[in-house]
Design a protein around this motif. Structure first.
Motif, short mmCIF file in Angstrom:
data_model
loop_
_atom_site.label_atom_id
_atom_site.label_comp_id
_atom_site.label_asym_id
_atom_site.label_seq_id
_atom_site.Cartn_x
_atom_site.Cartn_y
_atom_site.Cartn_z
N VAL A 180 2.53 -4.65 -7.73
CA VAL A 180 1.60 -4.14 -6.71
C VAL A 180 0.16 -4.50 -7.09
O VAL A 180 -0.62 -4.90 -6.23
CB VAL A 180 1.78 -2.61 -6.52
N MET A 181 -0.17 -4.39 -8.37
CA MET A 181 -1.53 -4.75 -8.79
C MET A 181 -1.79 -6.25 -8.60
O MET A 181 -2.87 -6.64 -8.16
CB MET A 181 -1.78 -4.33 -10.24
N PHE A 205 0.84 -1.20 0.00
CA PHE A 205 0.00 0.00 0.00
C PHE A 205 0.87 1.25 0.00
O PHE A 205 0.57 2.23 -0.68
CB PHE A 205 -0.96 -0.01 1.19
N ASP A 206 1.99 1.20 0.75
CA ASP A 206 2.96 2.30 0.72
C ASP A 206 3.56 2.42 -0.67
O ASP A 206 3.75 3.52 -1.19
CB ASP A 206 4.08 2.07 1.74
N HIS A 220 1.78 6.28 -7.13
CA HIS A 220 0.77 7.29 -7.49
C HIS A 220 1.34 8.70 -7.43
O HIS A 220 1.10 9.52 -8.31
CB HIS A 220 -0.45 7.16 -6.58
N LYS A 221 2.11 8.99 -6.40
CA LYS A 221 2.67 10.33 -6.21
C LYS A 221 3.76 10.67 -7.23
O LYS A 221 3.91 11.83 -7.61
CB LYS A 221 3.25 10.48 -4.81
N THR A 222 4.52 9.69 -7.65
CA THR A 222 5.69 9.97 -8.49
C THR A 222 5.50 9.62 -9.96
O THR A 222 6.26 10.07 -10.80
CB THR A 222 6.91 9.19 -8.00
#
Length: 154
Positions: free
Chosen positions: A141-142, A110-111, A117-119
């Motif tokens: 991750v998916m 999740f981190d 998402h942020k980068t």
């Protein structure tokens, strides 16, 4: 008259998640890597052969020193034409990104998702004491999220 249950007392259900959710549990450990002195043509051939878009660059001791991506190659193809520079003379060291964002293997997926998402990065090298131990991608991750689906995420 009330309804009686013959099941007896029920055990309280704990909502803890028991499956592994750490980056280290889902990262790729067998990586294609490059050295700083490899030719950019070799990098591009490897990208095409293995259908990848980037890879870590490590020194002779296995320490992470950069990332080379298809974007780095595109830039050099474009500039090479403009400056009449053959790609065969270009080495990874000159074109790799050396300011590499990494992630810890103990971080949760999740981190990692938040960091992706942020980068808008496609991959993060996983390092331990500066040494490359794996890589986590958006796809990893998916896949982890699909394995966790139907469970309570905490």
């Amino acid at each position: 008259m009330g309804i009686k249950s013959f099941q007896g007392a029920r055990q309280e259900i704990k909502r803890e998640y028991l499956r592994p959710i750490a980056v280290a549990d889902y990262m790729t450990r067998k990586l294609i890597t490059f050295t700083p002195e490899q030719c950019l043509l070799e990098v591009m051939e490897t990208f095409m052969k293995h259908k990848i878009t980037g890879a870590p660059v490590i020194d002779e001791n296995g320490k992470l020193i950069g990332i080379i991506s298809d974007s780095d190659c595109m830039k050099q193809i474009s500039e090479g034409r403009y400056f009449n520079m053959p790609i065969g003379d270009m080495v990874v060291r000159k074109y790799m990104s050396s300011d590499v964002m990494t992630i810890n293997g103990d971080a949760s997926i999740f981190d990692a998702a938040t960091q992706f998402h942020k980068t808008r990065h496609r991959r993060f090298p996983v390092v331990e004491n500066g040494f490359l131990i794996g890589q986590i991608s958006r796809k990893d991750v998916m896949l982890a999220a699909l394995k966790l689906s139907g469970h309570h995420w905490r």
